[in-house]
Each structure stands twice: as C-alpha cells, then as structure tokens.
Motif scaffolding. Structure first.
Motif, PDB file in Angstrom:
ATOM      1  N   MET A 105       6.677  16.108 -11.578  1.00  0.00           N
ATOM      2  CA  MET A 105       6.535  14.720 -12.022  1.00  0.00           C
ATOM      3  C   MET A 105       6.144  13.853 -10.821  1.00  0.00           C
ATOM      4  O   MET A 105       6.820  13.886  -9.785  1.00  0.00           O
ATOM      5  N   PRO A 106       5.057  13.085 -10.902  1.00  0.00           N
ATOM      6  CA  PRO A 106       4.616  12.266  -9.769  1.00  0.00           C
ATOM      7  C   PRO A 106       5.623  11.178  -9.437  1.00  0.00           C
ATOM      8  O   PRO A 106       6.331  10.667 -10.296  1.00  0.00           O
ATOM      9  N   THR A 107       5.691  10.840  -8.151  1.00  0.00           N
ATOM     10  CA  THR A 107       6.615   9.830  -7.671  1.00  0.00           C
ATOM     11  C   THR A 107       5.853   8.621  -7.146  1.00  0.00           C
ATOM     12  O   THR A 107       4.619   8.618  -7.071  1.00  0.00           O
ATOM     13  N   ILE A 108       6.602   7.579  -6.768  1.00  0.00           N
ATOM     14  CA  ILE A 108       6.001   6.387  -6.180  1.00  0.00           C
ATOM     15  C   ILE A 108       5.221   6.757  -4.916  1.00  0.00           C
ATOM     16  O   ILE A 108       4.125   6.232  -4.671  1.00  0.00           O
ATOM     17  N   ARG A 109       5.773   7.687  -4.111  1.00  0.00           N
ATOM     18  CA  ARG A 109       5.094   8.101  -2.875  1.00  0.00           C
ATOM     19  C   ARG A 109       3.748   8.773  -3.195  1.00  0.00           C
ATOM     20  O   ARG A 109       2.767   8.551  -2.496  1.00  0.00           O
ATOM     21  N   ASP A 110       3.704   9.561  -4.273  1.00  0.00           N
ATOM     22  CA  ASP A 110       2.445  10.198  -4.667  1.00  0.00           C
ATOM     23  C   ASP A 110       1.397   9.152  -5.028  1.00  0.00           C
ATOM     24  O   ASP A 110       0.224   9.256  -4.647  1.00  0.00           O
ATOM     25  N   VAL A 111       1.836   8.130  -5.766  1.00  0.00           N
ATOM     26  CA  VAL A 111       0.912   7.056  -6.147  1.00  0.00           C
ATOM     27  C   VAL A 111       0.432   6.309  -4.906  1.00  0.00           C
ATOM     28  O   VAL A 111      -0.759   5.966  -4.783  1.00  0.00           O
ATOM     29  N   ALA A 112       1.364   6.064  -3.973  1.00  0.00           N
ATOM     30  CA  ALA A 112       1.009   5.354  -2.743  1.00  0.00           C
ATOM     31  C   ALA A 112      -0.030   6.137  -1.948  1.00  0.00           C
ATOM     32  O   ALA A 112      -1.007   5.556  -1.442  1.00  0.00           O
ATOM     33  N   ASP A 113       0.170   7.444  -1.827  1.00  0.00           N
ATOM     34  CA  ASP A 113      -0.790   8.277  -1.108  1.00  0.00           C
ATOM     35  C   ASP A 113      -2.155   8.250  -1.786  1.00  0.00           C
ATOM     36  O   ASP A 113      -3.195   8.151  -1.122  1.00  0.00           O
ATOM     37  N   GLN A 114      -2.163   8.336  -3.104  1.00  0.00           N
ATOM     38  CA  GLN A 114      -3.421   8.331  -3.852  1.00  0.00           C
ATOM     39  C   GLN A 114      -4.155   7.007  -3.694  1.00  0.00           C
ATOM     40  O   GLN A 114      -5.372   6.966  -3.573  1.00  0.00           O
ATOM     41  N   ALA A 115      -3.392   5.890  -3.670  1.00  0.00           N
ATOM     42  CA  ALA A 115      -4.008   4.563  -3.597  1.00  0.00           C
ATOM     43  C   ALA A 115      -4.244   4.110  -2.163  1.00  0.00           C
ATOM     44  O   ALA A 115      -4.905   3.084  -1.943  1.00  0.00           O
ATOM     45  N   GLY A 116      -3.666   4.818  -1.199  1.00  0.00           N
ATOM     46  CA  GLY A 116      -3.819   4.425   0.190  1.00  0.00           C
ATOM     47  C   GLY A 116      -3.018   3.198   0.558  1.00  0.00           C
ATOM     48  O   GLY A 116      -3.466   2.354   1.341  1.00  0.00           O
ATOM     49  N   VAL A 117      -1.801   3.070  -0.029  1.00  0.00           N
ATOM     50  CA  VAL A 117      -0.943   1.917   0.266  1.00  0.00           C
ATOM     51  C   VAL A 117       0.454   2.425   0.593  1.00  0.00           C
ATOM     52  O   VAL A 117       0.762   3.608   0.445  1.00  0.00           O
ATOM     53  N   HIS A 118       1.328   1.512   1.017  1.00  0.00           N
ATOM     54  CA  HIS A 118       2.718   1.863   1.315  1.00  0.00           C
ATOM     55  C   HIS A 118       3.484   1.976  -0.007  1.00  0.00           C
ATOM     56  O   HIS A 118       3.196   1.248  -0.964  1.00  0.00           O
ATOM     57  N   PRO A 119       4.487   2.866  -0.090  1.00  0.00           N
ATOM     58  CA  PRO A 119       5.271   2.986  -1.329  1.00  0.00           C
ATOM     59  C   PRO A 119       5.884   1.666  -1.781  1.00  0.00           C
ATOM     60  O   PRO A 119       6.025   1.426  -2.988  1.00  0.00           O
ATOM     61  N   SER A 120       6.254   0.801  -0.825  1.00  0.00           N
ATOM     62  CA  SER A 120       6.828  -0.494  -1.223  1.00  0.00           C
ATOM     63  C   SER A 120       5.817  -1.340  -1.985  1.00  0.00           C
ATOM     64  O   SER A 120       6.179  -2.140  -2.860  1.00  0.00           O
ATOM     65  N   THR A 121       4.524  -1.162  -1.676  1.00  0.00           N
ATOM     66  CA  THR A 121       3.486  -1.900  -2.399  1.00  0.00           C
ATOM     67  C   THR A 121       3.424  -1.453  -3.851  1.00  0.00           C
ATOM     68  O   THR A 121       3.268  -2.267  -4.772  1.00  0.00           O
TER      69      THR A 121
END
Length: 344
Positions: A1-17
C-alpha cells in the motif's frame, strides 16, 4: 500500500507537503497541489480519513436528516433534487454527505443530536421547517453550524437559510389562473404543519383577495404531498356537494396528478372543463397527458447554495451566515386553458 513518502518521492516534494495538500490547511501553489494529486492518483494512494479528521478536527462530512420517512417523500421530486444539489456543492470541495432518517418529526431533532454528538458530521443542512417542532431553536443552542433549506417559522436574525419565495410564486400561479378567467379556484396543500404549506396558502389567499374573489373554505384541502391526497381532495369537494372549481392549484406535482386522475373519473376534461397547476416541475410533469403546467421550484440550486454556505462556515470555523431567495418560474404547458364560464 503506497504511503505519503511514496507520493512525496513521486511528486518530488517533502512528505510534509503531501500532508498539507491533503489536510487542506496550508496555502499550496496550484502547480504543487496538482503534482501531488497526480502522483497520488498514479500510485493509488488513499489518505487516512480518520487520521486526517483528527488532525484538522473535521470529518469533511455534512449531514442531512429526512424529517419523516414515508413513501410519498421519496416519490416527490423534492428529495432527489435536494440530494443532487447537496452533492454538486459537496463533492468538488472534498466533502461527503451523511444521510439519516427519522420515524417521526420529533425524532428529527434526536437524529441530528446523535450525529453531532458522535462527531459524524461537521454541520447539518436542515430539510424541513415545521410549525409543531422547534428544530431551529434546538440547533441554535449547539455550536455546530447549520443551514436551513426553507425559511424558519420564527424570525432569527442569526440563522442562515436558503429558500424560494413560496408565497410570492404561488400568488403568481393563482393570478395566472385568474387571468384565464377562472374564479372558482381550489388550493390543494401539502402537510398543514409544514411552513411551506402555510406560505403557499398565504399566496393563494393573497391572489384571491387582490382579485376580489371569495375563498370557499371547502376548496382548501390538504393532500400531504401524495398523489392519493390530490385524488381525495377532488372527491372530498364533490362529496360535500360543492360546486366543482374550474381550476386547481396543487402544492406539488404528485397531488396535481392525483387531481387530474380524479377529474377524469368524474368525466371532467383537463383543461377544457378544469385547469390544473402543479408545483416542482417533476420529471413526469412533461410526460403525462395533458402535460402539466407547473411551478418550477429550483430545489437543486437551493440545496447547492445551502451546502456552499455550510461548507464555508465549516472551513472558516464560524457560524453559517447569510439568507438567500432563489427564484421559481411558472412553466406553462397543456393542463391550463381559459375558463369556459365566468360564474363565481
């Protein structure tokens, strides 16, 4: 299951974003928000709604309670139009609709308090204003925002509501019949304990008074918004030996259809012998024969406006404010015609 960190890496942003994008609390540029949402969609990421609601102290849900569950409520055009309007406002802004029902009008308040007490919703759209249950007074004592679909019975300067001017537009319908030469005009109302029934009856009375026409109390009948109610209204007037009206105004299309069915049984032709006007412009109004002249009440637009005002209040953490009238419009079809006689 994808996590916030996975989304951040994919989008090129910090997980807090990513967290700020899904919390809706921070100012994020449109470009960054679009990139994060696109990444989340590609990965099939679903934010944890419960955790998010705890962090922002919101459920991102608005509630509505069906004021009294009975068969005719769901047959009438009012309910589907209201639900369509609520969804049109809520979905684009990330809110859901929680719908509940009640076994009686008094139980409506209990249902609302259960929803609010369990924090299942951030606010409520009130779908009814009755003369015998003080729903508004009860909700005013709570801190949760609410908006009324309809004008409250009592004047509350701090209450937010959205309505159409039922008295004004009913008077317009009756004036239309009067201008066609009708003098014996019956009023078939809904539930006499609902505020809109009183408002429409006031509009009927106003138009008749302005024209100097007498109102026969036996021509005022309540059909409780049901087709059989309209049907029984005609037979009630017939059975008590009254001269049959040359026109009927019905406070919803279901009752108007019932009126037309009863008139056919009495060998009275619509509109040659009797004219009929309904209310709501239900989908079936244009398909029955003859096609029904009706007052188009913009319940979907009213519900959309009410939900928008409620969501604005929730997001600003302020009480809901504002009052709005949405115009109605008479749709002339084939069920009305000039009166054959001017007899009062």
């Amino acid at each position: 299951m994808p996590t916030i960190r996975d989304v951040a890496d994919q989008a090129g942003v910090h997980p807090s974003t990513v967290s700020r994008v899904f919390s809706g609390n921070a100012k994020i540029s449109d470009e960054t928000r679009a990139r994060v949402l696109s990444a989340a969609q590609q990965l099939g990421f679903q934010p944890n709604a419960i955790a998010r609601s705890l962090s922002v102290r919101r459920t991102e849900t608005i509630a509505a309670v069906v004021p009294h569950v009975f068969q005719g409520y769901f047959e009438d055009a009012f309910f589907p139009q209201v639900m369509s309007g609520l969804l049109d406002a809520a979905y684009p802004r990330g809110f859901r609709i929680l719908l509940s029902g009640s076994n009686s009008h008094a139980d409506e308040i209990t249902q609302m308090f259960q929803i609010l007490g369990s924090r299942q919703a951030d606010g409520i759209v009130v779908l009814s204003t009755r003369l015998d249950v003080d729903t508004v007074g009860a909700l005013r004592r709570q801190s949760t925002p609410f908006v009324i679909l309809g004008r409250p019975v009592a004047e509350y300067p701090d209450i937010c509501w959205v309505d159409t001017d039922s008295e004004r537009y009913t008077a317009e319908c009756v004036r239309y019949l009067i201008n066609l030469g009708h003098r014996r005009i019956a009023y078939v109302g809904g539930d006499p304990e609902v505020a809109v029934t009183r408002e429409r009856q006031a509009g009927y009375q106003r138009a008749m008074d302005e024209a100097g026409l007498p109102v026969n109390p036996n021509w005022i009948v309540y059909g409780y918004f049901a087709e059989n109610g309209g049907y029984r209204a005609v037979h009630h007037i017939k059975e008590i030996g009254e001269t049959m009206p040359t026109a009927f105004y019905a406070a919803n299309d279901l009752m108007a259809i019932g009126v037309m069915r009863a008139l056919r049984e009495l060998d009275l032709c619509v509109p040659t012998d009797v004219s009929v006007i309904g209310t709501n412009d239900a989908p079936e109004a244009k398909h029955i024969f003859p096609a029904l002249t009706t007052l188009r009440v913009p319940y979907a637009k009213m519900a959309t406006k009410a939900a928008e005002l409620l969501i604005d209040a929730i997001l600003s953490d302020e009480p809901a404010t504002g009052k709005a009238y949405i115009p109605s419009r008479l749709i002339v079809r084939d069920s009305t015609a000039p009166c054959k006689t001017s007899e009062v």
